[in-house]
Design a protein around this motif. Structure first.
Motif, mmCIF file in Angstrom:
data_model
loop_
_atom_site.group_PDB
_atom_site.id
_atom_site.type_symbol
_atom_site.label_atom_id
_atom_site.label_comp_id
_atom_site.label_asym_id
_atom_site.label_seq_id
_atom_site.Cartn_x
_atom_site.Cartn_y
_atom_site.Cartn_z
ATOM 1 N N LEU A 21 -19.705 -8.991 12.271
ATOM 2 C CA LEU A 21 -20.471 -7.743 12.389
ATOM 3 C C LEU A 21 -19.932 -6.677 11.438
ATOM 4 O O LEU A 21 -20.709 -5.966 10.776
ATOM 5 N N VAL A 22 -18.614 -6.560 11.361
ATOM 6 C CA VAL A 22 -18.007 -5.590 10.434
ATOM 7 C C VAL A 22 -18.363 -5.953 8.994
ATOM 8 O O VAL A 22 -18.712 -5.089 8.178
ATOM 9 N N ALA A 23 -18.289 -7.244 8.656
ATOM 10 C CA ALA A 23 -18.635 -7.690 7.303
ATOM 11 C C ALA A 23 -20.095 -7.407 6.977
ATOM 12 O O ALA A 23 -20.453 -7.183 5.808
ATOM 13 N N ALA A 24 -20.947 -7.393 8.011
ATOM 14 C CA ALA A 24 -22.373 -7.110 7.817
ATOM 15 C C ALA A 24 -22.663 -5.615 7.717
ATOM 16 O O ALA A 24 -23.816 -5.221 7.535
ATOM 17 N N GLY A 25 -21.626 -4.791 7.869
ATOM 18 C CA GLY A 25 -21.800 -3.351 7.722
ATOM 19 C C GLY A 25 -22.096 -2.598 8.999
ATOM 20 O O GLY A 25 -22.454 -1.419 8.957
ATOM 21 N N ALA A 26 -21.948 -3.253 10.149
ATOM 22 C CA ALA A 26 -22.220 -2.577 11.420
ATOM 23 C C ALA A 26 -21.006 -1.766 11.872
ATOM 24 O O ALA A 26 -19.858 -2.134 11.584
ATOM 25 N N GLU A 27 -21.278 -0.676 12.563
ATOM 26 C CA GLU A 27 -20.223 0.059 13.265
ATOM 27 C C GLU A 27 -20.106 -0.579 14.651
ATOM 28 O O GLU A 27 -21.073 -0.579 15.413
ATOM 29 N N VAL A 28 -18.945 -1.123 14.967
ATOM 30 C CA VAL A 28 -18.794 -1.905 16.191
ATOM 31 C C VAL A 28 -17.944 -1.174 17.209
ATOM 32 O O VAL A 28 -16.771 -0.877 16.965
ATOM 33 N N ARG A 29 -18.553 -0.867 18.349
ATOM 34 C CA ARG A 29 -17.803 -0.393 19.512
ATOM 35 C C ARG A 29 -17.503 -1.612 20.371
ATOM 36 O O ARG A 29 -18.420 -2.336 20.752
ATOM 37 N N ALA A 30 -16.255 -1.828 20.664
ATOM 38 C CA ALA A 30 -15.863 -3.035 21.387
ATOM 39 C C ALA A 30 -15.248 -2.673 22.728
ATOM 40 O O ALA A 30 -14.308 -1.874 22.794
ATOM 41 N N LEU A 31 -15.801 -3.253 23.792
ATOM 42 C CA LEU A 31 -15.267 -2.992 25.127
ATOM 43 C C LEU A 31 -13.833 -3.485 25.223
ATOM 44 O O LEU A 31 -13.508 -4.591 24.788
ATOM 45 N N SER A 32 -12.978 -2.637 25.797
ATOM 46 C CA SER A 32 -11.565 -2.971 25.936
ATOM 47 C C SER A 32 -11.064 -2.382 27.240
ATOM 48 O O SER A 32 -11.390 -1.248 27.588
ATOM 49 N N ARG A 33 -10.248 -3.161 27.956
ATOM 50 C CA ARG A 33 -9.751 -2.699 29.258
ATOM 51 C C ARG A 33 -8.294 -2.276 29.231
ATOM 52 O O ARG A 33 -7.795 -1.732 30.210
ATOM 53 N N ARG A 34 -7.600 -2.527 28.116
ATOM 54 C CA ARG A 34 -6.181 -2.172 28.068
ATOM 55 C C ARG A 34 -5.725 -1.963 26.623
ATOM 56 O O ARG A 34 -6.401 -2.375 25.683
ATOM 57 N N GLU A 35 -4.540 -1.380 26.480
ATOM 58 C CA GLU A 35 -4.042 -1.014 25.163
ATOM 59 C C GLU A 35 -3.793 -2.226 24.270
ATOM 60 O O GLU A 35 -3.982 -2.152 23.052
ATOM 61 N N GLU A 36 -3.363 -3.351 24.841
ATOM 62 C CA GLU A 36 -3.091 -4.535 24.025
ATOM 63 C C GLU A 36 -4.346 -4.990 23.285
ATOM 64 O O GLU A 36 -4.272 -5.381 22.108
ATOM 65 N N THR A 37 -5.493 -4.958 23.959
ATOM 66 C CA THR A 37 -6.718 -5.385 23.286
ATOM 67 C C THR A 37 -7.232 -4.302 22.343
ATOM 68 O O THR A 37 -7.927 -4.623 21.375
ATOM 69 N N ASP A 38 -6.890 -3.051 22.603
ATOM 70 C CA ASP A 38 -7.234 -1.979 21.653
ATOM 71 C C ASP A 38 -6.688 -2.309 20.273
ATOM 72 O O ASP A 38 -7.368 -2.153 19.249
ATOM 73 N N ALA A 39 -5.440 -2.775 20.232
ATOM 74 C CA ALA A 39 -4.781 -3.065 18.961
ATOM 75 C C ALA A 39 -5.463 -4.218 18.237
ATOM 76 O O ALA A 39 -5.658 -4.175 17.009
#
Length: 323
Positions: A21-39
């Protein structure tokens, strides 16, 4: 720029979908439940959003300004004591996302389902026109994947459904990589008697983004791969690792008895066993998948199994998952 909301972004398939999705030029909001997955999400070019598919309020906030949803998150549990939680995630989570998407006037919804929506009750080659029997299954995972698909089809939002088979590839830390690690450590007790269709996670991710870009709304796509027995798979893995592997598959009755025994012990220990009657059934089933529709519409391709295993093993070595 198109804004996409992605679930399961820190998971095996989700990370590859995020990259595409990023390579296709989309702005991606990704669901995350904790700081480890944020990274993890940030490193791949996505923006972490604190939300959970079982929390409607968090989804409503995350959905503002979103053009499309890619839903890859799922609970793949096969242990019965966790079935209620799995249903809340797989069915309730999909329904929550769909409701929030509809309220926010999201234009399209891409849903990752599974061949399990058809169920092990279906025999022979799977094609998209084969009647699904997941709703009749005693396996909760199959029921939840079937019911989630039904919710997507009924929601009134333009949708595309993807039905992958057994997924292999770089980035796998919990799925078939466990089998590879067991073979590497000479801990494999036996080989189940079934067969599977082994798909490349990278090709699945590319196909999902292409389907969205090509607006294949209202369609479902089976995403399979090279067919092989589990004995053939194990033999290939052993050859690439330089490890000895069993020469014969376990008898089906023995595997089922062993799975029942492990399940009964788990009810005493209250710990999920390494094999359940449900997971045993998956590996006893002969799964063959026709991906010709995805090949035609999405330029989908099946990576030859030896090459797919080589890439998976190379990645596992690079992150010290193998000896």
């Amino acid at each position: 720029m198109t804004t996409v909301l992605l679930t399961g972004a820190s998971g095996f398939l989700g990370q590859h979908v995020l990259r595409e999705l990023v390579a296709a030029g989309a702005e991606v909001r990704a669901l995350s439940r904790r700081e480890e997955t944020d990274a993890v999400i940030g490193a791949l070019g996505g923006t972490p959003v604190r939300a959970d598919v079982t929390d409607v309020a968090s989804l409503t906030a995350a959905m503002t300004g979103v053009d499309a949803v890619f839903h890859t998150a799922a609970d793949t549990n096969t242990w019965r004591p966790h079935n209620d939680a799995q249903t809340r995630t797989n069915v309730g989570g999909a329904e929550n996302l769909l409701a929030a998407a509809k309220a926010a006037s999201v234009r399209s919804f891409m849903h990752t389902s599974s061949v399990s929506a058809y169920s092990h009750l279906v025999h022979g080659m799977l094609r998209e026109d084969v009647a699904q029997r997941g709703g009749d299954s005693w396996i909760n995972y199959e029921r939840t994947k079937f019911l989630a698909e039904q919710a997507v089809r009924a929601a009134g939002i333009p949708f595309i459904i993807f039905q992958p088979s057994h997924i292999l590839g770089p980035g796998d830390t919990r799925n078939w990589s466990r089998l590879i690690a067991m073979i590497d450590q000479n801990r494999l007790p036996g080989v189940p008697p079934g067969s599977g269709a082994f798909a490349d996670v990278r090709e699945i991710a590319k196909a999902q983004v292409r389907a969205w870009q090509r607006e294949k709304f209202g369609e479902a796509y089976l995403l399979g791969g090279e067919h092989a027995s589990f004995l053939e798979l194990v033999t290939l893995i052993g050859g690439q690792l330089g490890r000895k592997t069993p020469k014969r598959a376990l008898p089906l009755p023995l595997l089922k008895i062993f799975a029942q025994f492990k399940y009964r012990v788990s009810l005493i220990t209250r710990k999920p066993p390494d094999i359940t009657p449900e997971s045993a059934m998956f590996t006893c089933h002969d799964l063959a998948v026709d991906s010709s529709k995805a090949i035609r519409d999405l330029d989908y391709r099946a990576t030859p199994l030896p090459a797919l295993l080589a890439d998976t093993i190379a990645w596992m070595r690079s992150v010290q998952m193998l000896r």
